[in-house]
Design a protein around this motif. Structure first.
Motif, PDB file in Angstrom:
ATOM      1  N   GLN A   1     -85.755  -5.803  34.193  1.00 50.68           N
ATOM      2  CA  GLN A   1     -87.071  -6.066  33.590  1.00 50.68           C
ATOM      3  C   GLN A   1     -87.919  -6.925  34.523  1.00 50.68           C
ATOM      4  OE1 GLN A   1     -88.715  -5.882  30.366  1.00 50.68           O
ATOM      5  NE2 GLN A   1     -87.282  -4.482  29.398  1.00 50.68           N
TER       6      GLN A   1
ATOM      7  N   LEU B   1     -82.752  -1.848  32.529  1.00 49.40           N
ATOM      8  CA  LEU B   1     -83.775  -2.841  32.230  1.00 49.40           C
ATOM      9  C   LEU B   1     -83.212  -4.026  31.470  1.00 49.40           C
ATOM     10  CD1 LEU B   1     -86.681  -0.395  31.338  1.00 49.40           C
ATOM     11  CD2 LEU B   1     -86.260  -1.596  33.505  1.00 49.40           C
TER      12      LEU B   1
ATOM     13  N   ASP C   1     -88.377  -0.140  27.606  1.00 48.09           N
ATOM     14  CA  ASP C   1     -89.367  -0.022  28.672  1.00 48.09           C
ATOM     15  C   ASP C   1     -90.808  -0.121  28.163  1.00 48.09           C
ATOM     16  OD1 ASP C   1     -89.573   2.359  27.311  1.00 48.09           O
ATOM     17  OD2 ASP C   1     -89.121   3.622  29.036  1.00 48.09           O
TER      18      ASP C   1
END
Length: 74
Positions: free
Chosen positions: A19, A14, A42
């Protein structure tokens, strides 16, 4: 119009690309599972509806795995 079944997607990693990719999938209504080696990255995605897993091993076999944001050797 025929309905199409959307395949759930797992995003591993991420960083900036992961993301953005996961957020876009969620906004499009696609079920998404996310994993990142740094815990807590997250949180925004989980709040938006993503499912978080604790390890890559846990993600294996859940969904189609997106590896697009993994580092590539040059």
């Amino acid at each position: 119009m025929a309905e199409t079944q959307q395949i759930p997607v797992t995003v591993l990693g991420l960083g900036a690309v992961g993301q953005a990719m996961a957020a876009t999938l969620l906004k499009a209504g696609r079920a998404s599972t996310v994993w990142n080696r740094t815990a807590g990255k997250d949180a925004d995605l989980v709040a938006a509806g993503a499912t978080s897993v604790a390890s890559v091993a846990a993600a294996h076999g859940i969904d189609y795995l997106d590896r697009a944001s993994w580092p590539c050797p040059r």
